[in-house]
Design an enzyme around this catalytic site. Sequence first.
Site, mmCIF file in Angstrom:
data_model
loop_
_atom_site.group_PDB
_atom_site.id
_atom_site.type_symbol
_atom_site.label_atom_id
_atom_site.label_comp_id
_atom_site.label_asym_id
_atom_site.label_seq_id
_atom_site.Cartn_x
_atom_site.Cartn_y
_atom_site.Cartn_z
ATOM 1 C CE LYS A 36 -4.302 0.290 1.983
ATOM 2 N NZ LYS A 36 -5.090 0.018 3.376
HETATM 3 O O1 G3P Z 1 -7.842 0.455 4.910
HETATM 4 C C1 G3P Z 1 -8.227 1.997 4.492
HETATM 5 C C2 G3P Z 1 -9.858 2.377 4.851
HETATM 6 O O2 G3P Z 1 -10.510 1.277 4.471
HETATM 7 C C3 G3P Z 1 -9.841 2.942 6.242
HETATM 8 O O3 G3P Z 1 -11.240 3.199 6.622
HETATM 9 O O4 G3P Z 1 -12.779 3.443 8.209
HETATM 10 O O5 G3P Z 1 -10.327 4.243 8.730
HETATM 11 O O6 G3P Z 1 -11.857 5.606 7.005
HETATM 12 P P1 G3P Z 1 -11.596 4.205 7.731
#
Ligand code: G3P
Length: 221
Positions: A85
């Site tokens: 990533k």
């Molecule tokens: O993995 C990255 C993403 O899905 C993060 O989600 O909930 O932290 O905005 P969130």
Amino acid sequence: MALIFLDTASLDEIREAVSWGILDGVTTNPTLMMRAGTADLKANTLKIVDMVPGPVSAEVISTDAAGMIAEAREILSWAENVYVKIPTTVEGLKAMKEISSWPNGRINATLIFSPLQAYLVAKAGASFASVFVGRMDDAGLDGMAVVRQTRAIFDNYGFTCKVLAASIRHPLHVVDALLAGADIITMPFGVLQRMIRSPFTDAGLDSFLRDWAKIAGQPGT
Ligand code: G3P
């Protein structure tokens, strides 16, 4: 078919989702590692790889292209289904361009908040473009619109980069991502649970079983 990924570094959640037979991959990030209580990215990623045959994403920490490239070289050597990533910044773009020229250059471009960022990471050779839907919604923006725009742009120009709907907060996000044509949806385990559970299903099943108990075993039935 859209692929379902779990957005977690929790081995217990992954093990449980794998047992359901519908899990296609896993995405992690430094926050998810913190929540899982481990800073050993390699050990945790390899444990996930042991459970999940599909793509498993692990994120770099460096913010300069040279550092990201060095980390990517290491991360991508861990297993054939590991994706690195890379954040969608100028330095990230430079790193993606280099990494994507490698035979094992599997890149999940992360932290995408606009169709233009998605276009650039696809040009730089990313395999997945992770659009952060929920964080845009939180800011009063229309996160799913970016998924739809990214889908249309990739289709217009024949990019093979997959549209990955990330930052998923609830089951309706999943419905909308499926309707928008996302290739991959990564979600917390709680959202996956809410995709299958319904009080109506439970109530319907209880009622069927109650009625069956009234008739089953009765003489002459
Ligand atoms: O993995 C990255 C993403 O899905 C993060 O989600 O909930 O932290 O905005 P969130």
